[in-house]
Design a protein around this motif. Structure first.
Motif, PDB file in Angstrom:
ATOM      1  N   TYR A  28       0.843  -1.184   0.000  1.00 37.68           N
ATOM      2  CA  TYR A  28       0.000   0.000   0.000  1.00 37.68           C
ATOM      3  C   TYR A  28       0.888   1.248   0.000  1.00 37.68           C
ATOM      4  CZ  TYR A  28      -4.162   2.805   1.050  1.00 37.68           C
ATOM      5  OH  TYR A  28      -5.190   3.722   1.000  1.00 37.68           O
ATOM      6  N   TRP A  29       1.370   1.601  -1.176  1.00 38.38           N
ATOM      7  CA  TRP A  29       2.213   2.779  -1.382  1.00 38.38           C
ATOM      8  C   TRP A  29       1.254   3.933  -1.663  1.00 38.38           C
ATOM      9  CZ3 TRP A  29       6.468   5.040  -0.384  1.00 38.38           C
ATOM     10  CH2 TRP A  29       7.117   5.920  -1.244  1.00 38.38           C
ATOM     11  N   HIS A  30       1.069   4.823  -0.694  1.00 39.10           N
ATOM     12  CA  HIS A  30      -0.052   5.749  -0.768  1.00 39.10           C
ATOM     13  C   HIS A  30       0.280   7.107  -0.148  1.00 39.10           C
ATOM     14  CE1 HIS A  30      -0.210   4.184   3.311  1.00 39.10           C
ATOM     15  NE2 HIS A  30      -1.079   5.121   3.650  1.00 39.10           N
ATOM     16  N   TYR A  31      -0.638   8.029  -0.331  1.00 41.59           N
ATOM     17  CA  TYR A  31      -0.519   9.351   0.262  1.00 41.59           C
ATOM     18  C   TYR A  31      -1.919   9.878   0.549  1.00 41.59           C
ATOM     19  CZ  TYR A  31      -2.029  11.347  -4.209  1.00 41.59           C
ATOM     20  OH  TYR A  31      -2.751  11.669  -5.331  1.00 41.59           O
ATOM     21  N   HIS A  32      -1.993  10.919   1.367  1.00 42.37           N
ATOM     22  CA  HIS A  32      -3.257  11.585   1.650  1.00 42.37           C
ATOM     23  C   HIS A  32      -2.936  12.972   2.194  1.00 42.37           C
ATOM     24  CE1 HIS A  32      -2.124  10.129   5.637  1.00 42.37           C
ATOM     25  NE2 HIS A  32      -2.160   8.895   5.160  1.00 42.37           N
ATOM     26  N   PRO A  33      -3.824  13.924   2.035  1.00 42.93           N
ATOM     27  CA  PRO A  33      -3.552  15.288   2.500  1.00 42.93           C
ATOM     28  C   PRO A  33      -3.452  15.395   4.017  1.00 42.93           C
ATOM     29  CG  PRO A  33      -5.344  15.259   0.894  1.00 42.93           C
ATOM     30  CD  PRO A  33      -5.083  13.833   1.279  1.00 42.93           C
ATOM     31  N   GLU A  34      -4.007  14.449   4.726  1.00 44.18           N
ATOM     32  CA  GLU A  34      -4.049  14.505   6.189  1.00 44.18           C
ATOM     33  C   GLU A  34      -2.698  14.140   6.812  1.00 44.18           C
ATOM     34  OE1 GLU A  34      -7.971  13.945   4.448  1.00 44.18           O
ATOM     35  OE2 GLU A  34      -6.140  12.743   4.296  1.00 44.18           O
ATOM     36  N   ILE A  35      -2.316  14.871   7.865  1.00 43.20           N
ATOM     37  CA  ILE A  35      -1.140  14.507   8.653  1.00 43.20           C
ATOM     38  C   ILE A  35      -1.463  13.238   9.439  1.00 43.20           C
ATOM     39  CG2 ILE A  35       0.329  15.215  10.597  1.00 43.20           C
ATOM     40  CD1 ILE A  35       0.070  18.081   9.610  1.00 43.20           C
ATOM     41  N   GLU A  36      -0.452  12.382   9.602  1.00 42.64           N
ATOM     42  CA  GLU A  36      -0.687  11.070  10.219  1.00 42.64           C
ATOM     43  C   GLU A  36       0.413  10.750  11.232  1.00 42.64           C
ATOM     44  OE1 GLU A  36      -2.080   7.603   7.803  1.00 42.64           O
ATOM     45  OE2 GLU A  36      -0.043   6.874   8.138  1.00 42.64           O
ATOM     46  N   LEU A  37      -0.008  10.227  12.380  1.00 43.14           N
ATOM     47  CA  LEU A  37       0.916   9.718  13.395  1.00 43.14           C
ATOM     48  C   LEU A  37       0.773   8.203  13.440  1.00 43.14           C
ATOM     49  CD1 LEU A  37       2.900  10.316  15.771  1.00 43.14           C
ATOM     50  CD2 LEU A  37       0.886  10.418  17.260  1.00 43.14           C
ATOM     51  N   VAL A  38       1.885   7.487  13.313  1.00 45.46           N
ATOM     52  CA  VAL A  38       1.865   6.022  13.266  1.00 45.46           C
ATOM     53  C   VAL A  38       2.736   5.454  14.375  1.00 45.46           C
ATOM     54  CG1 VAL A  38       2.385   3.968  11.895  1.00 45.46           C
ATOM     55  CG2 VAL A  38       1.565   6.033  10.761  1.00 45.46           C
ATOM     56  N   TYR A  39       2.173   4.505  15.108  1.00 42.92           N
ATOM     57  CA  TYR A  39       2.952   3.737  16.087  1.00 42.92           C
ATOM     58  C   TYR A  39       2.729   2.266  15.785  1.00 42.92           C
ATOM     59  CZ  TYR A  39       4.637   1.633  20.385  1.00 42.92           C
ATOM     60  OH  TYR A  39       5.319   0.854  21.290  1.00 42.92           O
ATOM     61  N   VAL A  40       3.825   1.534  15.623  1.00 38.85           N
ATOM     62  CA  VAL A  40       3.711   0.104  15.356  1.00 38.85           C
ATOM     63  C   VAL A  40       4.696  -0.648  16.241  1.00 38.85           C
ATOM     64  CG1 VAL A  40       5.310   0.294  13.392  1.00 38.85           C
ATOM     65  CG2 VAL A  40       3.814  -1.703  13.568  1.00 38.85           C
ATOM     66  N   GLU A  41       4.229  -1.761  16.807  1.00 35.78           N
ATOM     67  CA  GLU A  41       5.078  -2.669  17.575  1.00 35.78           C
ATOM     68  C   GLU A  41       5.206  -3.968  16.799  1.00 35.78           C
ATOM     69  OE1 GLU A  41       3.441  -3.266  21.439  1.00 35.78           O
ATOM     70  OE2 GLU A  41       4.308  -1.427  22.265  1.00 35.78           O
ATOM     71  N   ALA A  42       6.437  -4.392  16.576  1.00 35.60           N
ATOM     72  CA  ALA A  42       6.696  -5.632  15.845  1.00 35.60           C
ATOM     73  C   ALA A  42       8.132  -6.051  16.112  1.00 35.60           C
ATOM     74  CB  ALA A  42       6.478  -5.436  14.346  1.00 35.60           C
ATOM     75  N   GLU A  43       8.420  -7.311  15.896  1.00 32.61           N
ATOM     76  CA  GLU A  43       9.791  -7.773  16.099  1.00 32.61           C
ATOM     77  C   GLU A  43      10.750  -7.002  15.200  1.00 32.61           C
ATOM     78  OE1 GLU A  43       9.856 -11.967  15.566  1.00 32.61           O
ATOM     79  OE2 GLU A  43       8.715 -12.381  17.394  1.00 32.61           O
ATOM     80  N   SER A  44      10.372  -6.831  13.939  1.00 34.24           N
ATOM     81  CA  SER A  44      11.162  -6.038  13.010  1.00 34.24           C
ATOM     82  C   SER A  44      10.282  -5.659  11.842  1.00 34.24           C
ATOM     83  CB  SER A  44      12.397  -6.817  12.525  1.00 34.24           C
ATOM     84  OG  SER A  44      12.014  -7.950  11.781  1.00 34.24           O
ATOM     85  N   SER A 126       6.954   6.212  25.932  1.00 35.05           N
ATOM     86  CA  SER A 126       5.814   6.793  26.646  1.00 35.05           C
ATOM     87  C   SER A 126       4.648   7.089  25.725  1.00 35.05           C
ATOM     88  CB  SER A 126       6.254   8.065  27.382  1.00 35.05           C
ATOM     89  OG  SER A 126       6.783   9.015  26.485  1.00 35.05           O
ATOM     90  N   VAL A 127       4.929   7.627  24.540  1.00 33.63           N
ATOM     91  CA  VAL A 127       3.847   7.935  23.588  1.00 33.63           C
ATOM     92  C   VAL A 127       3.228   6.650  23.048  1.00 33.63           C
ATOM     93  CG1 VAL A 127       3.340   8.924  21.317  1.00 33.63           C
ATOM     94  CG2 VAL A 127       4.712  10.205  22.971  1.00 33.63           C
ATOM     95  N   GLY A 128       4.045   5.650  22.810  1.00 36.39           N
ATOM     96  CA  GLY A 128       3.507   4.370  22.352  1.00 36.39           C
ATOM     97  C   GLY A 128       2.518   3.787  23.344  1.00 36.39           C
ATOM     98  N   LYS A 129       2.853   3.852  24.620  1.00 41.74           N
ATOM     99  CA  LYS A 129       1.941   3.344  25.654  1.00 41.74           C
ATOM    100  C   LYS A 129       0.647   4.154  25.682  1.00 41.74           C
ATOM    101  CE  LYS A 129       1.728   1.981  30.529  1.00 41.74           C
ATOM    102  NZ  LYS A 129       0.321   2.373  30.647  1.00 41.74           N
ATOM    103  N   LEU A 130       0.760   5.469  25.565  1.00 43.65           N
ATOM    104  CA  LEU A 130      -0.434   6.314  25.565  1.00 43.65           C
ATOM    105  C   LEU A 130      -1.340   5.991  24.380  1.00 43.65           C
ATOM    106  CD1 LEU A 130       1.162   9.749  26.554  1.00 43.65           C
ATOM    107  CD2 LEU A 130      -0.365   8.338  27.962  1.00 43.65           C
ATOM    108  N   LEU A 131      -0.743   5.772  23.224  1.00 36.31           N
ATOM    109  CA  LEU A 131      -1.532   5.467  22.032  1.00 36.31           C
ATOM    110  C   LEU A 131      -2.208   4.103  22.144  1.00 36.31           C
ATOM    111  CD1 LEU A 131       0.827   6.819  19.225  1.00 36.31           C
ATOM    112  CD2 LEU A 131      -1.450   7.670  19.780  1.00 36.31           C
TER     113      LEU A 131
END
Length: 282
Positions: A28-44, A126-131
């Motif tokens: 999913y190579w994409h864009y959008h006008p909206e600002i986005e905050l992303v948090y992801v947890e994964a091994e890698s 800290s932000v990851g936990k809050l999200l």
């Protein structure tokens, strides 16, 4: 698999959208006008924002400006992961944040987001936990929590700018080559012998023209990109206690010494140090 404009739909009673997409089977190579905050947890995993391509382990926290092309962070993930995405209505930034003096530092943060901002250290933790803990049932409370998170990010020094130039979508719209073709080819061939000549033929370019195109799009050579991908796969194997030598050959390296060299250059540590550091976590 060409670049896609995502049409973001918001609840009529909310200025933000909080959700947990699962798109690991899709490029999913994409864009959008909206600002986005992303948090992801994964091994890698792999992070591709604008021209910046990198690997991550454990977690990733990135603020992405409007119209900056990016790849879904769970692309090709084969292990357990958790992801939280926050998107902001376009009129929310100028009408609420920019118009309110008390939000000055947050407004400055949003203005810088077009370069892509990666947060690390205690800020990311800290932000990851809050999200992860945010409750979306009450839109007022979730908005207050998000504003607190943005304030934390706006005053943090634990931040890295991902791109050195403007990579908003105007840079990519006239591009006739589909990045999905390149990613799919590398995923198919990374453990064998990816051939730049073969890939250039697939996208209907001469090899020199493809190499120029690829460097312009990613700031990486084809070989460097393949090695980034291989090391991302190697990290996952090492986290599951595969032998270093087995991992080396499984991800396509033919020399253990070269694998050690590339791994350290990309991650900052040797495969043995990496595995020892994480052996109690998995």
């Amino acid at each position: 698999m060409k670049i896609i404009k995502e049409e973001v739909a918001f609840n009529k009673n909310s200025s933000i959208k909080i959700f947990s997409p699962r798109l690991k089977h899709y490029f999913y190579w994409h864009y959008h006008p909206e600002i986005e905050l992303v948090y992801v947890e994964a091994e890698s995993g792999i992070s591709h924002v604008g021209k910046n391509i990198s690997t991550f382990e454990g977690s990733e926290l990135i603020l992405i400006g409007g119209n900056v092309p990016h790849l879904n962070f769970d692309y090709r993930m084969e292990t357990t992961y958790h992801q939280v995405v926050v998107q902001f209505k376009n009129d929310f930034i100028p009408n609420t944040i920019a118009a309110t003096p008390e939000f000055g530092s947050i407004n400055h943060l949003m203005e810088r987001a077009y370069m892509g901002l990666r947060f690390y250290g205690n800020t990311k933790t800290s932000v990851g936990k809050l999200l992860k803990d945010i409750k979306t049932e009450n839109t007022y409370l979730s908005l207050i929590e998000i504003m607190n998170i943005l304030q934390l990010l706006s005053v943090s020094s634990e931040v890295e700018t991902l791109n050195t130039e403007d990579t908003r979508v105007k840079f990519y719209l006239n591009d006739k080559i589909r990045m999905g073709t390149i990613y799919n080819y590398i995923h198919e061939k990374y453990d064998k012998k990816p051939d730049v000549n073969e890939l250039a033929e697939r996208v209907h370019l001469s090899t020199p023209a493809f190499c120029r195109y690829f460097k312009k799009q990613t700031n990486l050579t084809f070989t460097a990109f393949v090695n980034q991908y291989r090391i991302s796969q190697a990290r996952t194997m090492l986290l599951h206690q595969h032998k270093i030598s087995d991992t080396c050959f499984a991800v396509g390296f033919e020399s253990l010494s070269y694998f050690n060299q590339v791994f350290k250059r990309i991650t900052g540590e040797s495969p043995s140090s990496f595995q020892k550091k994480h052996q109690k976590k998995y």
